[in-house]
Design an enzyme around this catalytic site. Structure first.
Site, PDB file in Angstrom:
ATOM      1  N   ASP A 120       0.832  -1.202   0.000  1.00  0.00           N
ATOM      2  CA  ASP A 120       0.000   0.000   0.000  1.00  0.00           C
ATOM      3  C   ASP A 120       0.867   1.252   0.000  1.00  0.00           C
ATOM      4  OD1 ASP A 120      -2.969   1.144   0.973  1.00  0.00           O
ATOM      5  OD2 ASP A 120      -1.297   2.286   1.815  1.00  0.00           O
ATOM      6  N   TYR A 131       2.479  10.068  -0.306  1.00  0.00           N
ATOM      7  CA  TYR A 131       3.665   9.594   0.410  1.00  0.00           C
ATOM      8  C   TYR A 131       4.963   9.975  -0.293  1.00  0.00           C
ATOM      9  CZ  TYR A 131       0.115   6.563   2.572  1.00  0.00           C
ATOM     10  OH  TYR A 131      -1.006   6.073   3.188  1.00  0.00           O
ATOM     11  N   LYS A 170      -3.352   5.807  -4.288  1.00  0.00           N
ATOM     12  CA  LYS A 170      -4.422   6.685  -3.811  1.00  0.00           C
ATOM     13  C   LYS A 170      -4.459   8.009  -4.585  1.00  0.00           C
ATOM     14  CE  LYS A 170      -3.876   4.815   0.855  1.00  0.00           C
ATOM     15  NZ  LYS A 170      -2.507   4.285   0.790  1.00  0.00           N
ATOM     16  N   HIS A 207      -8.194   9.116  -1.522  1.00  0.00           N
ATOM     17  CA  HIS A 207      -7.476   9.132  -0.244  1.00  0.00           C
ATOM     18  C   HIS A 207      -8.335   9.687   0.892  1.00  0.00           C
ATOM     19  CE1 HIS A 207      -3.075   9.269   1.371  1.00  0.00           C
ATOM     20  NE2 HIS A 207      -3.916   8.976   2.330  1.00  0.00           N
TER      21      HIS A 207
END
Length: 325
Positions: free
Chosen positions: A51, A56, A85, A118
């Site tokens: 994931d 990120y 996401k 998200h």
């Protein structure tokens, strides 16, 4: 959503998701090279569900790690279930595919297995992940999530993603998508913060009743990162009840917390960059908690969040209610 022999759940679109996943979010202070090495280690120890997210900013490293384990023969691409996401600055329908394609380019993948929104709140489009005004407050955007969802559906129809879902959605927000006129593909999953102090029992029941998988993050609490951690939360894994139950089964409190969620029917994300802990987390399938112990852990629920929401979305009063139920 029957559990398969290879520890996967079949989602409402017929695709299968491994019930134990490896999360890759990390504080900015952690070198991205550590994420890359940890992802390789996770795959070596049997993790097949990885994931990550546009937010990120580590998709190049995660993709490189996965491709390395494909190159050395450990796995094939079809063995890996990758989740990405859609970030909040890409909610406008004309930007959804752009976000996805940017992520795919960084990963050097042809497709994602799962692509999720998200969170349900939109931010001003542009290069800044958290666009701020002169008043140092986030600049939100007004986007109809029905249109965002239609763009998600188009990405699935184009073969760029196998499954689509959401994250941090309340029941009301899920119902909005489910009741959308002309809905082509319902969300397969809702990813939320979930742990014994915030067990999400109501949204879990709602998702089960609508054949939507609930996926939990921060199942072990949260990294003690002052930028994100709610300072009012005690360390979950030091809870006396979890410690006592762990001793009873000769397991760690972390394994008890993971096993608790698995037995409730959640898909579970675990996150650690420590080789020993990555290996330990795979032992969650080696024991089973009694019904009595499950009920005892249920009683720990406090509606408490580990994530400090005045950092994430500036404490947007509607974004993260006391529970996503």
């Amino acid at each position: 959503m029957a559990l398969s022999k290879d520890r996967g759940i079949t989602m409402n679109d017929g695709n299968k998701i491994p019930i134990l996943g490896f999360g890759t979010a990390s504080p900015e202070t952690v070198p991205k090279s550590k994420c890359e090495e940890a992802t390789k280690t996770a795959i070596e120890f049997g993790f097949r569900h990885i994931d990550s997210a546009y937010l990120y900013q580590n998709e190049e490293e995660v993709g490189r790690a996965i491709r390395a384990k494909i190159s050395d023969g450990t796995v094939k691409r079809e063995d890996i279930f990758y989740t990405g996401k859609l970030w909040s600055t890409f909610h406008r329908p004309e930007l959804v595919r752009k976000c996805l394609e940017e992520s795919l380019k960084k990963l050097q993948f042809d497709y994602m297995d799962l692509f999720i929104i998200h969170n349900p709140y939109s931010l001003k489009p542009g290069p800044d992940l958290f666009p701020m005004g002169e008043d140092k407050k986030l600049i939100f955007d007004n986007v109809d999530l029905w249109q965002t969802w239609e763009a998600m559906e188009a990405c699935k129809d184009a073969g760029l993603v196998r499954s689509i879902g959401v994250s941090n959605f309340t029941r009301k927000q899920l119902e909005m998508i489910l009741n959308k006129p002309g809905l082509k593909h319902k969300p397969v999953i809702n990813q939320v913060e979930c742990h014994p102090y915030r067990n999400q029992s109501k949204i879990l029941a709602f998702c089960k009743s609508n054949n939507i998988v609930l996926e939990g993050y921060s199942v072990l609490g949260f990294q003690r990162d002052s930028n994100w951690l709610n300072p009012d939360t005690p360390p979950l894994l030091e809870d006396p009840l979890l410690v006592a139950i762990a001793k009873k089964y000769n397991k760690s409190p972390a394994l008890v917390a993971i096993r608790y969620q698995l037995q409730r029917g959640l898909v579970v994300l675990v996150k650690t960059y420590t080789r020993k802990r990555i290996e330990e987390n795979t032992q969650a399938f080696t024991f089973q908690l009694s019904e009595e112990d499950m009920k005892s852990i249920d009683s720990l629920h406090k509606g408490m969040s580990f994530i400090k929401m005045d950092t994430y979305f500036g404490g947007h009063p509607q974004y993260y209610p006391p529970d996503v139920e």
